[in-house]
Design a protein around this motif. Sequence first.
Motif, short mmCIF file in Angstrom:
data_model
loop_
_atom_site.label_atom_id
_atom_site.label_comp_id
_atom_site.label_asym_id
_atom_site.label_seq_id
_atom_site.Cartn_x
_atom_site.Cartn_y
_atom_site.Cartn_z
N VAL A 101 0.84 -1.21 0.00
CA VAL A 101 0.00 0.00 0.00
C VAL A 101 0.88 1.26 0.00
N LEU A 102 1.88 1.28 0.85
CA LEU A 102 2.80 2.43 0.92
C LEU A 102 3.59 2.60 -0.38
N GLY A 103 4.18 1.51 -0.85
CA GLY A 103 5.01 1.58 -2.06
C GLY A 103 4.24 1.97 -3.30
N VAL A 104 3.02 1.47 -3.44
CA VAL A 104 2.19 1.81 -4.60
C VAL A 104 1.84 3.30 -4.56
N GLY A 105 1.52 3.81 -3.38
CA GLY A 105 1.20 5.24 -3.25
C GLY A 105 2.39 6.12 -3.61
N VAL A 106 3.57 5.75 -3.13
CA VAL A 106 4.78 6.53 -3.44
C VAL A 106 5.07 6.47 -4.94
N THR A 107 4.97 5.29 -5.53
CA THR A 107 5.21 5.15 -6.96
C THR A 107 4.25 6.02 -7.77
N ALA A 108 2.97 5.96 -7.41
CA ALA A 108 1.98 6.78 -8.13
C ALA A 108 2.25 8.26 -7.92
N GLY A 109 2.63 8.64 -6.71
CA GLY A 109 2.95 10.03 -6.44
C GLY A 109 4.13 10.52 -7.27
N LEU A 168 1.37 5.17 -14.72
CA LEU A 168 1.64 6.01 -15.89
C LEU A 168 0.38 6.20 -16.74
N ALA A 169 -0.39 5.14 -16.90
CA ALA A 169 -1.64 5.25 -17.66
C ALA A 169 -2.63 6.17 -16.96
N ALA A 170 -2.75 6.05 -15.64
CA ALA A 170 -3.67 6.90 -14.89
C ALA A 170 -3.26 8.37 -14.97
N ALA A 171 -1.97 8.64 -14.85
CA ALA A 171 -1.49 10.02 -14.90
C ALA A 171 -1.74 10.65 -16.26
N SER A 172 -1.60 9.87 -17.32
CA SER A 172 -1.80 10.45 -18.66
C SER A 172 -3.27 10.47 -19.08
N ALA A 173 -4.04 9.47 -18.67
CA ALA A 173 -5.44 9.40 -19.10
C ALA A 173 -6.38 10.24 -18.24
N TYR A 174 -6.05 10.43 -16.96
CA TYR A 174 -6.93 11.15 -16.05
C TYR A 174 -6.17 12.24 -15.30
N PRO A 175 -5.61 13.20 -16.01
CA PRO A 175 -4.83 14.25 -15.33
C PRO A 175 -5.73 15.14 -14.47
N GLY A 176 -5.17 15.61 -13.39
CA GLY A 176 -5.91 16.51 -12.50
C GLY A 176 -5.67 17.96 -12.90
N PRO A 177 -6.43 18.86 -12.31
CA PRO A 177 -6.33 20.27 -12.69
C PRO A 177 -5.16 21.01 -12.04
N GLY A 178 -4.54 20.42 -11.03
CA GLY A 178 -3.49 21.13 -10.28
C GLY A 178 -2.11 20.95 -10.86
N GLY A 179 -1.14 21.47 -10.14
CA GLY A 179 0.25 21.36 -10.53
C GLY A 179 0.83 20.01 -10.15
N PRO A 180 2.15 19.84 -10.34
CA PRO A 180 2.78 18.54 -10.08
C PRO A 180 2.61 18.03 -8.65
N TRP A 181 2.73 18.90 -7.65
CA TRP A 181 2.61 18.43 -6.27
C TRP A 181 1.17 18.03 -5.94
N SER A 182 0.24 18.79 -6.48
CA SER A 182 -1.17 18.45 -6.30
C SER A 182 -1.49 17.11 -6.98
N GLU A 183 -0.93 16.92 -8.16
CA GLU A 183 -1.14 15.67 -8.90
C GLU A 183 -0.49 14.49 -8.18
N LEU A 213 -0.02 14.19 -4.95
CA LEU A 213 -0.86 13.90 -3.79
C LEU A 213 -2.14 13.19 -4.23
N ARG A 214 -2.75 13.66 -5.31
CA ARG A 214 -3.99 13.06 -5.82
C ARG A 214 -3.77 11.61 -6.22
N LEU A 215 -2.73 11.35 -7.00
CA LEU A 215 -2.46 9.99 -7.46
C LEU A 215 -2.02 9.09 -6.31
N GLY A 216 -1.12 9.59 -5.47
CA GLY A 216 -0.62 8.78 -4.35
C GLY A 216 -1.73 8.36 -3.40
N SER A 217 -2.62 9.30 -3.07
CA SER A 217 -3.70 8.96 -2.14
C SER A 217 -4.74 8.05 -2.80
#
Length: 194
Positions: free
Chosen positions: A44-52, A123-138, A140-144
């Motif tokens: 759970v921790l490692g997947v969140g960090v990787t996504a972040g 990588l697919a989630a980050a490219s297919a479903y980008p958030g409206p914020g900047g890199p740090w917001s993204e 946090l969004r992906l990691g959580s």
Amino acid sequence: MTLDPLYGFVFFGLFSPGPNVILLTASGARFGFRPTLPHLFGVVLGVGVTAGLTGLGIATLLARAPMLELALKIAASLWMLYMAWGLWTADRRKRKAERERPMTLIEAALFQWVNPKVWAVALAAASAYPGPGGPWSEALRLGSAFSGLNLGVCLFWTSAGALLTYLLTTPAAWRIFTRIMAIALGSFSVMVFL
């Protein structure tokens, strides 16, 4: 209020069979639910960090450094083959031996760095479903999203593995189970390069 489609994508991406699903199911069956919890929380921790990190743009770094990407693929493949061999040779009678134990939190978290499925889904989630914020917001969004959803996924597969012990009552049934898990995990070591 609408639900972000990112969550459905992440859930199905993480729930489908992959190295974490195989290893948690096998560990739940082999060692039980409670002893597998450090492994589970490490995933759970490692997947969140990787996504972040994906949200921070690490994919761009990997694209610019093909040798680093190749090194990660080789490390992932070798690590999965090593774990597949451990499953192939697992003996239920020796499961309590000191050298045979579930992954620790740190080992499971570090495994996510070379887990190709987690990288692919992130990588697919980050490219297919980008958030409206900047890199740090993204990040946090992906990691959580990844950690939160993956907690439920990991609890399910670890529980399923622990329940399998009621079916794996003979040495032959145990051997078939561990060999199937080993073959499945070994196949992912090849898929890293596809």
